[in-house]
Design a protein around this motif. Structure first.
Motif, mmCIF file in Angstrom:
data_model
loop_
_atom_site.group_PDB
_atom_site.id
_atom_site.type_symbol
_atom_site.label_atom_id
_atom_site.label_comp_id
_atom_site.label_asym_id
_atom_site.label_seq_id
_atom_site.Cartn_x
_atom_site.Cartn_y
_atom_site.Cartn_z
ATOM 1 N N VAL A 144 0.851 -1.194 0.000
ATOM 2 C CA VAL A 144 0.000 0.000 0.000
ATOM 3 C C VAL A 144 0.887 1.245 0.000
ATOM 4 O O VAL A 144 1.793 1.379 0.832
ATOM 5 N N SER A 145 0.598 2.167 -0.921
ATOM 6 C CA SER A 145 1.414 3.389 -1.018
ATOM 7 C C SER A 145 0.994 4.430 0.013
ATOM 8 O O SER A 145 1.822 5.112 0.594
ATOM 9 N N HIS A 146 -0.320 4.560 0.197
ATOM 10 C CA HIS A 146 -0.852 5.529 1.152
ATOM 11 C C HIS A 146 -2.329 5.257 1.345
ATOM 12 O O HIS A 146 -2.902 4.415 0.640
ATOM 13 N N PHE A 147 -2.947 5.950 2.295
ATOM 14 C CA PHE A 147 -4.279 5.546 2.750
ATOM 15 C C PHE A 147 -5.412 6.402 2.196
ATOM 16 O O PHE A 147 -6.497 6.439 2.777
ATOM 17 N N THR A 153 -9.796 1.611 -0.465
ATOM 18 C CA THR A 153 -11.189 1.165 -0.346
ATOM 19 C C THR A 153 -11.372 -0.231 -0.942
ATOM 20 O O THR A 153 -12.111 -1.054 -0.407
ATOM 21 N N GLY A 154 -10.649 -0.515 -2.028
ATOM 22 C CA GLY A 154 -10.753 -1.829 -2.654
ATOM 23 C C GLY A 154 -10.165 -2.974 -1.850
ATOM 24 O O GLY A 154 -10.255 -4.135 -2.262
ATOM 25 N N LEU A 155 -9.554 -2.692 -0.689
ATOM 26 C CA LEU A 155 -9.075 -3.785 0.170
ATOM 27 C C LEU A 155 -10.221 -4.674 0.618
ATOM 28 O O LEU A 155 -10.072 -5.875 0.806
ATOM 29 N N THR A 156 -11.393 -4.039 0.835
ATOM 30 C CA THR A 156 -12.549 -4.811 1.292
ATOM 31 C C THR A 156 -13.757 -4.501 0.414
ATOM 32 O O THR A 156 -13.801 -3.487 -0.281
ATOM 33 N N THR A 157 -14.730 -5.378 0.478
ATOM 34 C CA THR A 157 -15.951 -5.237 -0.313
ATOM 35 C C THR A 157 -16.894 -4.243 0.358
ATOM 36 O O THR A 157 -16.613 -3.744 1.453
ATOM 37 N N ALA A 158 -18.036 -3.998 -0.278
ATOM 38 C CA ALA A 158 -19.009 -3.045 0.277
ATOM 39 C C ALA A 158 -19.463 -3.481 1.670
ATOM 40 O O ALA A 158 -19.748 -2.643 2.527
ATOM 41 N N ASP A 159 -19.517 -4.801 1.913
ATOM 42 C CA ASP A 159 -19.891 -5.264 3.260
ATOM 43 C C ASP A 159 -18.648 -5.552 4.117
ATOM 44 O O ASP A 159 -18.719 -6.273 5.115
ATOM 45 N N ALA A 174 4.915 4.883 8.705
ATOM 46 C CA ALA A 174 4.597 6.293 8.965
ATOM 47 C C ALA A 174 3.149 6.611 8.591
ATOM 48 O O ALA A 174 2.500 7.445 9.232
ATOM 49 N N GLU A 175 2.656 5.950 7.552
ATOM 50 C CA GLU A 175 1.278 6.160 7.125
ATOM 51 C C GLU A 175 0.313 5.585 8.159
ATOM 52 O O GLU A 175 -0.689 6.206 8.520
ATOM 53 N N TRP A 176 0.654 4.388 8.620
ATOM 54 C CA TRP A 176 -0.172 3.761 9.651
ATOM 55 C C TRP A 176 -0.195 4.631 10.907
ATOM 56 O O TRP A 176 -1.243 4.865 11.509
ATOM 57 N N ALA A 177 0.962 5.121 11.301
ATOM 58 C CA ALA A 177 1.059 5.911 12.534
ATOM 59 C C ALA A 177 0.148 7.141 12.475
ATOM 60 O O ALA A 177 -0.461 7.519 13.475
ATOM 61 N N THR A 199 -9.651 4.225 7.222
ATOM 62 C CA THR A 199 -8.516 3.395 7.625
ATOM 63 C C THR A 199 -8.967 2.344 8.640
ATOM 64 O O THR A 199 -8.663 1.152 8.496
ATOM 65 N N ALA A 200 -9.732 2.781 9.640
ATOM 66 C CA ALA A 200 -10.200 1.831 10.660
ATOM 67 C C ALA A 200 -11.085 0.763 10.026
ATOM 68 O O ALA A 200 -10.972 -0.431 10.337
ATOM 69 N N ARG A 201 -11.955 1.205 9.117
ATOM 70 C CA ARG A 201 -12.888 0.264 8.483
ATOM 71 C C ARG A 201 -12.158 -0.749 7.592
ATOM 72 O O ARG A 201 -12.360 -1.957 7.712
ATOM 73 N N ARG A 202 -11.302 -0.272 6.706
ATOM 74 C CA ARG A 202 -10.678 -1.181 5.720
ATOM 75 C C ARG A 202 -9.691 -2.143 6.357
ATOM 76 O O ARG A 202 -9.585 -3.301 5.963
#
Ligand code: ZN
Length: 326
Positions: A144-147, A153-159, A174-177, A199-202
């Motif tokens: 992952v390059s950045h958030f 968003t494509g990490l997870t589906t609509a549900d 650093a991005e996670w932090a 970020t929290a959701r995906r």
């Protein structure tokens, strides 16, 4: 049609009138997103591996002259777009995800916009990935390059189930932090504050397969992180090497090349820290140009891969030809 042209001509001849009615510039009818175009994927060889560029769709920016380039007048942006034969209304913002087919499985750089989750015209990755013969379960690593939403968003589906069921997900530490700490919201640009919830959701369903990497770290054999902060606090590009050949995955170190590479000192509204982003952009693309290396970007026109030439104070994107296509 003639009346329309006359009206447009009159408007162009009367900039003062336009200035009094700023909304007028945004009344151009928004184009309907085009139907999916074949083939939507593009493969080329890099040493002993294969790179696959997957078209994930596009959106239109109604009025790119206002607000997109924050440190230039509309007239300068208009001149740059016209010089590049681009429209000054409804400028396309494309989305492209780079995949690698390696002996250890498929690697993705970012996850795409997610089918049906972002505005109309996006979310084409699942169908184009299938057309390219790659199954989501074949993907073993996502770098992952950045958030920003169009990348995670494509990490997870609509549900909110993992779209890539077998993939380890590597993210810049650093991005996670930054985005995992809600207290940073007050120190983030207003329009980027949605990144905390996304970020929290995906990453919620992916915590067990999440790992962090630092600048310069080898994430997997032949894949190394290059910190290019500014677009976001922890934005990273990637260096891929195989069989003596190399590829730079530049992510959002530059948006549309006709604006932000041709004029690397131009600052995008999407950059978290525009001055830092400019420094990263000049450093990264200066290196790619000096090494005459192949690169792949996220927001260039499809297939978004080619070379970088120095031109004046800036750079010119040179799309790749058919060499290496498989
Ligand atoms: Zn982006």
């Amino acid at each position: 049609m003639i009346a329309r042209r006359l009206a447009l001509g009159a408007a162009l001849a009367a900039p003062a009138l336009l200035a009094l009615r700023p909304a007028a510039a945004q009344t151009a009818p928004a184009p309907v997103p085009p139907s999916p175009q074949a083939p939507g994927f593009y493969r080329f060889r890099l040493g002993e591996i294969t790179v696959v560029m997957i078209h994930d769709g596009m959106v239109f920016r109604a009025n790119p002259l206002e607000g997109l380039v924050v440190n230039q007048p509309a007239s300068a942006v208009q001149a740059a777009l016209e010089a590049a034969m681009l429209p000054t209304r409804n400028l396309v913002n494309p989305y492209i995800v780079t995949f690698l087919e390696t002996p250890r499985g498929v690697v993705a750089f970012d996850a795409g916009t997610g089918a049906g989750q972002l505005p109309a015209g996006t979310g084409l990755l699942p169908q184009n990935l299938a057309a390219a013969g790659i199954r989501p379960e074949d993907v073993t690593l996502i770098c992952v390059s950045h958030f920003h939403g169009d990348h995670i968003t494509g990490l997870t589906t609509a549900d909110n189930r993992p779209f890539y069921p077998n993939a380890e997900v590597a993210v810049p530490a650093a991005e996670w932090a930054w985005w995992s700490e809600e207290a940073n919201a007050a120190r983030s640009p207003q329009f980027q504050r949605g990144n905390f919830a996304n970020t929290a959701r995906r990453f919620g369903p992916l915590r067990a397969r999440l790992r962090m990497f630092e600048d310069g770290q080898e994430i997997a054999p032949g894949i190394r992180a290059i910190a290019t902060p500014g677009h976001t606090p922890g934005h990273c590009a990637f260096h891929v090497s195989s069989g003596g050949e190399q590829l730079f995955v530049t992510a959002d170190a530059a948006g549309r090349p006709e604006l932000f590479l041709r004029h690397p000192g131009w600052h995008s509204v999407f950059d978290f820290d525009p001055v830092m982003a400019e420094q990263s952009r000049r450093r990264l693309f200066g290196r790619i140009a000096a090494e005459r290396a192949r690169m792949a970007a996220y927001h260039f026109n499809f297939p978004g891969t080619g070379f970088i030439a120095r031109e004046g104070d800036g750079f010119r994107f040179v799309p790749a030809d058919w060499t290496g296509v498989v």
